[in-house]
Each structure stands twice: as C-alpha cells, then as structure tokens.
Design a protein around this motif. Structure first.
Motif, PDB file in Angstrom:
ATOM      1  N   TYR A 150       0.812  -1.206   0.000  1.00 59.08           N
ATOM      2  CA  TYR A 150       0.000   0.000   0.000  1.00 59.08           C
ATOM      3  C   TYR A 150       0.849   1.262   0.000  1.00 59.08           C
ATOM      4  O   TYR A 150       1.951   1.285   0.550  1.00 59.08           O
ATOM      5  N   CYS A 151       0.310   2.288  -0.573  1.00 59.38           N
ATOM      6  CA  CYS A 151       0.805   3.627  -0.346  1.00 59.38           C
ATOM      7  C   CYS A 151       0.172   4.091   0.971  1.00 59.38           C
ATOM      8  O   CYS A 151      -1.056   4.075   1.108  1.00 59.38           O
ATOM      9  N   MET A 152       0.991   4.466   1.928  1.00 61.03           N
ATOM     10  CA  MET A 152       0.520   4.848   3.250  1.00 61.03           C
ATOM     11  C   MET A 152       0.738   6.341   3.453  1.00 61.03           C
ATOM     12  O   MET A 152       1.812   6.860   3.138  1.00 61.03           O
ATOM     13  N   GLY A 153      -0.274   6.993   4.004  1.00 59.03           N
ATOM     14  CA  GLY A 153      -0.147   8.434   4.180  1.00 59.03           C
ATOM     15  C   GLY A 153      -0.674   8.913   5.509  1.00 59.03           C
ATOM     16  O   GLY A 153      -1.482   8.260   6.152  1.00 59.03           O
ATOM     17  N   TRP A 154      -0.187  10.065   5.913  1.00 54.58           N
ATOM     18  CA  TRP A 154      -0.720  10.797   7.055  1.00 54.58           C
ATOM     19  C   TRP A 154      -1.356  12.075   6.537  1.00 54.58           C
ATOM     20  O   TRP A 154      -0.739  12.811   5.750  1.00 54.58           O
ATOM     21  N   PHE A 155      -2.564  12.308   6.986  1.00 50.81           N
ATOM     22  CA  PHE A 155      -3.311  13.512   6.641  1.00 50.81           C
ATOM     23  C   PHE A 155      -3.756  14.196   7.916  1.00 50.81           C
ATOM     24  O   PHE A 155      -3.757  13.596   8.979  1.00 50.81           O
ATOM     25  N   ARG A 156      -4.128  15.448   7.810  1.00 51.50           N
ATOM     26  CA  ARG A 156      -4.653  16.155   8.971  1.00 51.50           C
ATOM     27  C   ARG A 156      -5.783  17.080   8.556  1.00 51.50           C
ATOM     28  O   ARG A 156      -5.855  17.511   7.405  1.00 51.50           O
ATOM     29  N   CYS A 202      -4.492   8.402   9.483  1.00 52.09           N
ATOM     30  CA  CYS A 202      -3.692   7.491   8.679  1.00 52.09           C
ATOM     31  C   CYS A 202      -4.556   7.010   7.525  1.00 52.09           C
ATOM     32  O   CYS A 202      -5.762   6.788   7.697  1.00 52.09           O
ATOM     33  N   ALA A 203      -3.942   6.861   6.366  1.00 49.52           N
ATOM     34  CA  ALA A 203      -4.691   6.435   5.188  1.00 49.52           C
ATOM     35  C   ALA A 203      -3.862   5.461   4.371  1.00 49.52           C
ATOM     36  O   ALA A 203      -2.629   5.468   4.424  1.00 49.52           O
ATOM     37  N   TYR A 244      -7.017   8.015  -1.571  1.00 47.20           N
ATOM     38  CA  TYR A 244      -6.925   6.961  -0.562  1.00 47.20           C
ATOM     39  C   TYR A 244      -8.313   6.429  -0.229  1.00 47.20           C
ATOM     40  O   TYR A 244      -9.271   7.205  -0.108  1.00 47.20           O
ATOM     41  N   ASN A 245      -8.414   5.120  -0.050  1.00 50.73           N
ATOM     42  CA  ASN A 245      -9.727   4.542   0.209  1.00 50.73           C
ATOM     43  C   ASN A 245      -9.826   3.812   1.536  1.00 50.73           C
ATOM     44  O   ASN A 245     -10.880   3.241   1.861  1.00 50.73           O
ATOM     45  N   TYR A 246      -8.758   3.811   2.325  1.00 49.76           N
ATOM     46  CA  TYR A 246      -8.823   3.234   3.660  1.00 49.76           C
ATOM     47  C   TYR A 246      -8.348   4.296   4.657  1.00 49.76           C
ATOM     48  O   TYR A 246      -7.297   4.923   4.440  1.00 49.76           O
ATOM     49  N   TRP A 247      -9.117   4.458   5.735  1.00 46.59           N
ATOM     50  CA  TRP A 247      -8.832   5.518   6.702  1.00 46.59           C
ATOM     51  C   TRP A 247      -8.974   5.004   8.124  1.00 46.59           C
ATOM     52  O   TRP A 247      -9.835   4.161   8.416  1.00 46.59           O
TER      53      TRP A 247
END
Length: 124
Positions: free
Chosen positions: A31-37, A94-95, A112-115
């Motif tokens: 997965y591509c993993m990301g942090w968003f705010r 996290c996504a 992103y489709n998972y949160w």
C-alpha cells in the motif's frame, strides 16, 4: 485493511510527538501509506506519504520537521513530528491505498480509500 492511529496529545510549541498507525488485514508493503490532517473548518490536508518502491513525499508545511517511516514487520507507519507549531493542531488520520498513485496525487485525500479514526494533536 484496517487502520488504527495512536500517539496524539497536547504539546507545547517546539515540542515533539510520534504518531503510530497499526494496520491489520493485509500487508502494508503493498500500500501507499499516508498521514493527513484536518483542522476545524479546513479541508483534509496531506502531510506525508510513503509509497512502496517509490519513496516519500512531504507537504511543504512540514518538510524538515516531520518524518514518516514504516516498519513492515510491525505493520506500523509512524509520523515523527518535531518543532511543532500552533498551526499543526489538527486531527491526524492514517490512510492507505493499494496500488500506484501518481506523484501529483499522493498528498490528495481522495486518492486513498482506507482511513483510520484519527488522533488529535493540539499544540499550544
């Protein structure tokens, strides 16, 4: 994949926090993993992403202060946040997205489709 964040809290300006995102249900290396705010009244903003076989991206607002890392054995993605500012106050999410995301969209929430459920960071 299911994502659970932790590590948020209240901290003084200039302080540090480390957020963790534990994944279950699949291998995060795919997965591509990301942090968003997201701050109240604001749109969800990409902060940092780590993409398999591609690398890491940061938003300009956190570059040099935040570090994203990933431990596949622990199925965990981390966000080390240093030199925190008042404007870093937000709910942090996290996504994950399976598959390739174009560079131009890696910090875009709709890619992103998972949160996860989010963890609050307050800097004062």
């Amino acid at each position: 994949v299911q994502l659970v964040e932790s590590g948020g809290g209240s901290v003084q300006v200039g302080g540090s926090l480390t957020l963790s995102c534990v994944a279950s249900g699949d291998t995060i290396g795919r997965y591509c993993m990301g942090w968003f705010r997201q701050a109240p009244g604001q749109e969800r903003e990409g902060v940092a992403v780590i993409a398999p076989d591609v690398g890491i991206d940061y938003s300009d607002s956190v570059k040099g202060r935040f570090t994203i890392s990933q431990d596949n054995a622990k199925a965990t993605v981390y966000l080390q946040m240093n030199s925190l500012k008042v404007e870093d106050t937000a709910m942090y999410y996290c996504a994950a997205s399976r598959g390739y995301i174009a560079t131009s969209r890696r910090l875009v929430a709709t890619a992103y489709n998972y949160w996860g459920q989010g963890t609050q960071v307050t800097v004062s």
